[in-house]
Design a protein around this motif. Structure first.
Motif, short mmCIF file in Angstrom:
data_model
loop_
_atom_site.label_atom_id
_atom_site.label_comp_id
_atom_site.label_asym_id
_atom_site.label_seq_id
_atom_site.Cartn_x
_atom_site.Cartn_y
_atom_site.Cartn_z
N LEU A 175 0.82 -1.21 0.00
CA LEU A 175 0.00 0.00 0.00
C LEU A 175 0.85 1.26 0.00
O LEU A 175 0.57 2.21 -0.74
CB LEU A 175 -0.92 0.02 1.22
CG LEU A 175 -2.22 -0.78 1.11
CD1 LEU A 175 -2.97 -0.76 2.43
CD2 LEU A 175 -3.08 -0.23 -0.02
N ALA A 179 0.86 3.99 -2.85
CA ALA A 179 0.44 5.35 -2.52
C ALA A 179 1.52 6.36 -2.90
O ALA A 179 1.22 7.42 -3.47
CB ALA A 179 0.12 5.45 -1.03
N GLY A 197 1.86 16.15 3.02
CA GLY A 197 0.83 16.01 4.05
C GLY A 197 0.06 14.72 3.92
O GLY A 197 -0.20 14.03 4.91
N THR A 198 -0.30 14.40 2.70
CA THR A 198 -1.07 13.18 2.48
C THR A 198 -0.26 11.94 2.84
O THR A 198 -0.76 11.00 3.47
CB THR A 198 -1.53 13.09 1.01
OG1 THR A 198 -2.26 14.27 0.67
CG2 THR A 198 -2.42 11.88 0.80
N SER A 201 -0.09 11.54 6.43
CA SER A 201 -1.35 11.05 7.01
C SER A 201 -1.35 9.54 7.14
O SER A 201 -2.06 8.97 7.98
CB SER A 201 -2.53 11.48 6.14
OG SER A 201 -2.88 12.83 6.42
N ILE A 202 -0.57 8.91 6.30
CA ILE A 202 -0.49 7.44 6.40
C ILE A 202 -0.01 7.05 7.79
O ILE A 202 -0.48 6.07 8.37
CB ILE A 202 0.47 6.87 5.33
CG1 ILE A 202 -0.07 7.16 3.93
CG2 ILE A 202 0.64 5.37 5.52
CD1 ILE A 202 0.80 6.60 2.82
N THR A 204 -0.62 8.44 10.53
CA THR A 204 -1.77 8.45 11.45
C THR A 204 -2.59 7.17 11.31
O THR A 204 -3.01 6.58 12.30
CB THR A 204 -2.68 9.66 11.14
OG1 THR A 204 -1.90 10.86 11.21
CG2 THR A 204 -3.83 9.74 12.12
N LEU A 205 -2.78 6.78 10.05
CA LEU A 205 -3.57 5.56 9.81
C LEU A 205 -2.91 4.33 10.43
O LEU A 205 -3.58 3.34 10.72
CB LEU A 205 -3.77 5.33 8.31
CG LEU A 205 -4.55 6.41 7.54
CD1 LEU A 205 -4.60 6.07 6.06
CD2 LEU A 205 -5.95 6.54 8.11
N LEU A 206 -1.60 4.42 10.60
CA LEU A 206 -0.87 3.24 11.09
C LEU A 206 -0.68 3.23 12.60
O LEU A 206 -0.13 2.27 13.15
CB LEU A 206 0.50 3.16 10.42
CG LEU A 206 0.50 2.99 8.89
CD1 LEU A 206 1.90 2.68 8.40
CD2 LEU A 206 -0.46 1.87 8.50
N GLN A 207 -1.13 4.29 13.26
CA GLN A 207 -0.95 4.32 14.72
C GLN A 207 -1.54 3.08 15.38
O GLN A 207 -2.54 2.54 14.91
CB GLN A 207 -1.61 5.57 15.30
CG GLN A 207 -0.74 6.81 15.15
CD GLN A 207 -1.54 8.09 15.35
OE1 GLN A 207 -2.71 8.02 15.71
NE2 GLN A 207 -0.91 9.23 15.09
#
Lengths: 217, 217
Positions: A175, A179, A197-198, A201-202, A204-207
């Motif tokens: 992924l 991405a 920034g985008t 953001s990944i 954050t998704l992986l926290q």
DNA sequence: GTCTATACTTTGATAGAC
DNA sequence: GTCTATCAAAGTATAGAC
């Protein structure tokens, strides 16, 4: 087992005869500049040759085909970047980034040189055609290597609890690579998309996630 | 405000003269088959023309350039798929999927026709070159439209609490598009990557998050 | 081994005949 | 509206100079 670049695999054919190899590298160095400046736009063999100052046939003395030259150029550019990064780290610079951050950093650096992203896209597209073995082999191997490195990195992070472990590390690796590649293209076509920034953001998704909520029905 | 396809924008130039438009569509229909079967491999204007049964000059009567023909073919193929989906839904089939699932579904269907993914990659690469305006305009608009639709969908889902809201919907949209495009390419080069599974993993990454843990230091 | 000159083939594109 | 003829550019291949 040297940490040093193990003499960058030669993509072309002949050479291995010191002199030839040197001239080869010289050609690649100049060709890279052509792509950096003008992108993959008017990069026929004859144009590249002209920019370097030789005949187009001379290029085919070092590379079997235009495609092979292009792949060699990309590989060379990538190796240069890797070497520069290694050198920077050797000077006590920041430690090697892991996982997502390394990709985000690389992506941001990439789009500063649109010509190389262009070259990358062109060659990946070529790799999908059955006619171009050179590209397909190079990019198959490259994708596999990058995914494998990322998978290892993610797996370690999952074990030490710094990222969530409810999604397979292999999926995360594929992924993130996808991405990064896709976003660079989107950014080149429309710079209003927030590339960095985008990508961040990944993270954050992986926290890490709390265990499944026991209150759930 | 019709839900029906609003007469698919004509990519070529001339036409609007009924007769020409019909022939045009006929050519596109046949050209699509060529790409479905043989991919973008040996698709010179002459080869396509031969497969259709006309001279290559005839194709250039309906399209200004090879690039324009290719873009029209891709656009036509996409419109066909959209129309088929709409028809299926009209027959009481499953409701339109939202967000991630719609992309995952589309991706899986795409790779069943490698030729079209190949065509897509080729044209996106071309769009990055300053010489090809047609591709750049088409794909800039396409990316913007897809991102915009996805952003709206994600925003709604964030508001009703079905996905996490600690990452901007715009970022999620760009990421999902990039991941879908990139994964299709990775899968074509190495089918052992789990295309569908990996795309569905995105859904896990998007699950709603509990508020910041108050027990944290 | 290195490179130029040259020729062969395919391709995108244009012009003009029917 | 479609074809034939033709052109310029490009990838490729070979011969031969040095």
């Amino acid at each position: 087992m040297l940490s040093r670049m193990e003499s960058e695999p030669v993509i072309g054919r002949r050479g291995a005869h010191a002199k030839g190899v040197a001239r080869r590298q010289e050609i690649l160095d100049r060709a890279i500049e052509v792509f950096r400046e003008r992108g993959a736009d008017g990069t026929s063999l004859r144009r590249i040759a002209e920019a370097i100052g030789v005949s187009h046939a001379a290029l085919l003395h070092y590379f079997d085909s235009r495609e092979q030259l292009l792949v060699a150029v990309y590989a060379h550019a990538e190796a240069q970047r890797a070497a520069a990064d290694a050198a920077r780290r050797a000077e006590g610079a920041p430690l090697p980034l892991r996982g997502v951050d390394s990709m985000a950093d690389a992506a941001v650096k990439n789009v500063e040189v649109p010509g190389l992203v262009q070259l990358y896209s062109t060659l990946v597209a070529a790799a999908l055609e059955s006619s171009s073995e050179v590209s397909r082999e190079f990019f198959s191997a490259r994708f596999e290597r990058v995914r494998s490195e990322l998978t290892t990195s993610f797996r370690v992070q999952q074990e030490d609890g710094s990222i969530r472990d409810d999604v397979p590390a292999e999926h995360l690796a594929a992924l993130v690579v996808a991405a990064s590649d896709g976003l660079q293209i989107q950014w080149l076509l429309e710079p209003s998309v927030e590339l960095e920034g985008t990508l961040r953001s990944i993270a954050t998704l992986l926290q890490p996630q709390p265990g499944p909520d026991p209150r759930r029905s």
